[in-house]
Design an enzyme around this catalytic site. Structure first.
Site, PDB file in Angstrom:
ATOM      1  N   TYR A   1      -4.603  12.982  -0.478  1.00  0.00           N
ATOM      2  CA  TYR A   1      -6.581  13.065  -0.081  1.00  0.00           C
ATOM      3  C   TYR A   1      -5.892  12.819   1.989  1.00  0.00           C
ATOM      4  O   TYR A   1      -6.683  13.572   2.290  1.00  0.00           O
ATOM      5  CB  TYR A   1      -7.055  11.784  -0.413  1.00  0.00           C
TER       6      TYR A   1
ATOM      7  N   PHE B   1     -21.652  39.372  13.468  1.00  0.00           N
ATOM      8  CA  PHE B   1     -21.126  39.241  12.209  1.00  0.00           C
ATOM      9  C   PHE B   1     -22.587  38.269  12.145  1.00  0.00           C
ATOM     10  O   PHE B   1     -23.092  37.510  12.310  1.00  0.00           O
ATOM     11  CB  PHE B   1     -20.216  38.857  12.518  1.00  0.00           C
ATOM     12  N   THR B   2     -22.479  39.225  10.498  1.00  0.00           N
ATOM     13  CA  THR B   2     -23.489  38.985   9.302  1.00  0.00           C
ATOM     14  C   THR B   2     -23.770  37.074   9.100  1.00  0.00           C
ATOM     15  O   THR B   2     -24.532  36.550   9.224  1.00  0.00           O
ATOM     16  CB  THR B   2     -23.124  38.926   8.004  1.00  0.00           C
TER      17      THR B   2
ATOM     18  N   ASP C   1     -14.840  33.773  18.357  1.00  0.00           N
ATOM     19  CA  ASP C   1     -14.655  34.189  16.552  1.00  0.00           C
ATOM     20  C   ASP C   1     -13.039  34.927  16.537  1.00  0.00           C
ATOM     21  O   ASP C   1     -13.322  35.766  17.506  1.00  0.00           O
ATOM     22  CB  ASP C   1     -15.742  35.006  16.051  1.00  0.00           C
TER      23      ASP C   1
ATOM     24  N   LYS D   1      -8.318  36.973   7.027  1.00  0.00           N
ATOM     25  CA  LYS D   1      -7.783  37.654   7.909  1.00  0.00           C
ATOM     26  C   LYS D   1      -5.979  37.579   8.726  1.00  0.00           C
ATOM     27  O   LYS D   1      -5.424  37.979   8.439  1.00  0.00           O
ATOM     28  CB  LYS D   1      -9.244  38.490   8.794  1.00  0.00           C
TER      29      LYS D   1
ATOM     30  N   ARG E   1     -21.617  50.868   4.665  1.00  0.00           N
ATOM     31  CA  ARG E   1     -22.144  49.996   5.917  1.00  0.00           C
ATOM     32  C   ARG E   1     -23.487  51.179   6.653  1.00  0.00           C
ATOM     33  O   ARG E   1     -22.838  52.148   7.350  1.00  0.00           O
ATOM     34  CB  ARG E   1     -21.293  49.658   7.075  1.00  0.00           C
TER      35      ARG E   1
ATOM     36  N   PHE F   1     -27.660  45.183  -0.547  1.00  0.00           N
ATOM     37  CA  PHE F   1     -26.200  46.364  -0.402  1.00  0.00           C
ATOM     38  C   PHE F   1     -25.088  45.540  -1.539  1.00  0.00           C
ATOM     39  O   PHE F   1     -24.160  46.597  -2.797  1.00  0.00           O
ATOM     40  CB  PHE F   1     -25.669  46.052   0.736  1.00  0.00           C
TER      41      PHE F   1
HETATM   42  C1  LIG Z   1     -14.544  37.549   7.155  1.00  0.00           C
HETATM   43  C2  LIG Z   1     -15.337  36.995   9.201  1.00  0.00           C
HETATM   44  C3  LIG Z   1     -15.756  35.667   8.981  1.00  0.00           C
HETATM   45  C4  LIG Z   1     -15.998  35.047   7.913  1.00  0.00           C
HETATM   46  O1  LIG Z   1     -15.237  34.353   7.406  1.00  0.00           O
HETATM   47  P1  LIG Z   1     -15.115  33.952   5.751  1.00  0.00           P
HETATM   48  O2  LIG Z   1     -14.486  33.688   5.538  1.00  0.00           O
HETATM   49  O3  LIG Z   1     -15.581  35.150   5.070  1.00  0.00           O
HETATM   50  O4  LIG Z   1     -16.269  32.514   5.720  1.00  0.00           O
HETATM   51  C5  LIG Z   1     -16.387  35.607  10.229  1.00  0.00           C
HETATM   52  N1  LIG Z   1     -16.552  36.366  11.384  1.00  0.00           N
HETATM   53  C6  LIG Z   1     -15.917  37.529  11.026  1.00  0.00           C
HETATM   54  C7  LIG Z   1     -15.546  38.089  12.626  1.00  0.00           C
HETATM   55  C8  LIG Z   1     -15.368  38.016   9.971  1.00  0.00           C
HETATM   56  O5  LIG Z   1     -14.497  38.852   9.756  1.00  0.00           O
END
Ligand SMILES: *Cc1c(COP(=O)(O)O)cnc(C)c1O
Length: 469
Positions: free
Chosen positions: A84, A136-137, A227, A270, A394, A461
């Site tokens: 833990y 980014f969303t 980011d 990613k 998109r 979407f």
């Molecule tokens: C995917 C992504 C996120 C969010 O990450 P998650 O692991 O999906 O929560 C943030 N910024 C960018 C540019 C992304 O591509």
């Protein structure tokens, strides 16, 4: 000159981008047929988000969490220390991030948005501005939920699908300076920077730009958070396009870039080559104390943050694999290979080709279809029907409606995204994809659009349903 199978053999001294790995285990794909695809597409309301993965042949919906792990990463999974507190895998992860990205303090999170939540809550005061190079969303939503006001400060070229600027992800320093002038530095929470800007088509930032931004921010005492989700891919474009970086490694470039920022959040799904995970890293001790305290509420103890020990081990190994020059060269080489085939065949795509995806320009693909019949959604549906390839809209569907007038937002960019997972598909798969796009392109005049027959209230979407006209 672009490279295709036709022209490649004619070039003397050519050097290919072949994968720096070989295949040890395979996952069989579903081989679909036309009748099955028509049935599946109809059941899914011609929305690729509603297709079952088992009905898809080549899945280019996203590069998020769809990476193939290496034998080393799988072996690392067996070394999971599921204590833990104080798991040894956390210390491996911490060391990997410190070594490769150069930040001092690390907080693990279950994925990128968990890290976005923490940094937004800790670093934004209600009513403060958060300038960013496009949005980014999930990033913007967390900033807004923390009371921040997002301001787009990307250069204007980023909004033009045909502009060939080599660093379309750059920040427009005049826009930042004007914001500081107008609102005052104290009303700016931090600069929210993204390496390769997803919403602009995977477009990079230059080192000169981040350096100049650092200097500007230093004059005003403003922090910069990055980011870093696709920052390794961004480093490749700097190596390739920016003077003085051709002889530096991706690892050196990445670390230099990060050194101009105060911290970063990461979706390890990613660049870090895993299926789940994320992290947050900052240099400031006090901010770190706060984040380390907050992670306990939302994610888990500060030495696991919502991840199993084995997942942290896989990320730590993935960080070192992901930053290798040979890996990135072949990763981006594969994306480009597809882009060059399509370009040579006269198919309209966003240029220059970015790091992780090809964006088909549905406006120019279907010039006879108005946005009200959803050209990008139509293209995604036609591509699936032709060959079982899954892509993502998109365009106007993703953009949603104006809450005041109830009208569709009609965005400038009406795109269909073909996103390439890392280390998953082969060059032959890219040929199949290119040929499918070409077939759909050749049939474009006969293609009618779609009619929306079900529209959910939020993020439509994902769940909207359509019928063919
Ligand atoms: C995917 C992504 C996120 C969010 O990450 P998650 O692991 O999906 O929560 C943030 N910024 C960018 C540019 C992304 O591509």
């Amino acid at each position: 000159m672009t490279t295709t199978p036709q022209t490649m053999g004619q070039q003397f001294g050519r050097r290919s981008w072949a994968e720096p790995w070989k295949i040890k285990m395979v996952e069989p794909l579903t081989m679909t047929d036309r009748a099955g695809r028509e049935r599946a597409a109809q059941e899914a309301g011609y929305n690729t988000f509603l297709l079952k993965s088992d009905d898809v042949y080549i899945d280019l919906l996203t590069d998020s969490g769809t990476n193939a792990m290496s034998d080393r990463q799988w072996a690392g999974m067996m070394l999971g220390d599921e204590a833990y507190a104080g798991s040894r895998n956390f210390y491996h992860l911490e060391e990997a991030i410190q070594t490769v990205y150069g930040y001092k303090h690390i907080v693990p999170t279950h994925q990128g948005r968990g890290a976005e939540h923490l940094i937004s809550q800790a670093a934004i005061k209600k009513g403060q501005y958060v300038p960013g190079n496009m949005y980014f969303t999930t990033t913007r939503l967390h900033q807004e939920m923390a009371g921040g006001i997002f301001v787009d400060v990307i250069i204007d070229e980023a909004h033009d699908a045909q502009n060939l600027h080599p660093f379309k992800g750059n920040v427009d320093l005049d826009k930042v300076a004007a914001l500081i002038e107008r609102e005052g530095a104290a009303n700016i929470a931090y600069i929210s920077l993204a390496g390769t800007v997803n919403m602009a088509g995977g477009q990079p930032m230059s080192m000169a730009n981040v350096k100049a931004l650092r200097a500007l921010c230093d004059q005003h005492g403003i922090k910069i958070y990055l980011d870093a989700t696709r920052m390794m891919e961004n480093a490749f474009f700097i190596q390739e396009r920016e003077a003085g970086y051709a002889d530096k490694t991706i690892a050196q470039i990445l670390k230099e870039f990060c050194s101009y920022t105060d911290g970063a959040w990461m979706s390890a799904k990613k660049d870090n080559l895993v299926n789940i995970g994320g992290w947050l890293a900052v240099n400031d001790q006090d901010l770190f104390e706060e984040l380390r305290n907050m992670v306990v509420i939302f994610e888990g103890l500060h030495t696991y943050g919502g991840l199993a020990g084995r997942d942290m081990e896989a990320i730590a190994i993935g960080i070192f694999e992901g930053v290798q020059d040979a890996h990135i060269r072949s990763r981006i080489g594969q994306v480009r290979y597809l882009g060059e085939l399509l370009t040579d065949w006269g198919i309209p795509i966003v240029q220059p080709v970015g790091g992780h995806a090809i964006f088909l320009d549905a406006r120019r693909f279907y010039p006879h279809l108005p946005q009200s019949v959803f050209p990008a959604q139509t293209l995604a549906a036609e591509l699936y029907l032709d060959s079982g390839i899954r892509s993502m809209e998109r365009g106007v569907v993703s953009a949603g409606r104006d809450p005041h007038t109830g009208e569709h937002y009609y965005p400038k960019l009406e795109l269909t995204r073909l996103t390439i997972p890392r280390r998953v598909y082969t060059q032959a798969h890219m040929d199949v994809v290119a040929e499918a796009v070409k077939t759909v392109f050749d049939q474009r005049d006969a293609t009618r659009g779609l009619k929306m027959v079900y529209e959910p209230k939020y993020l439509r979407f994902f769940q909207a349903r359509f019928e063919r006209l």
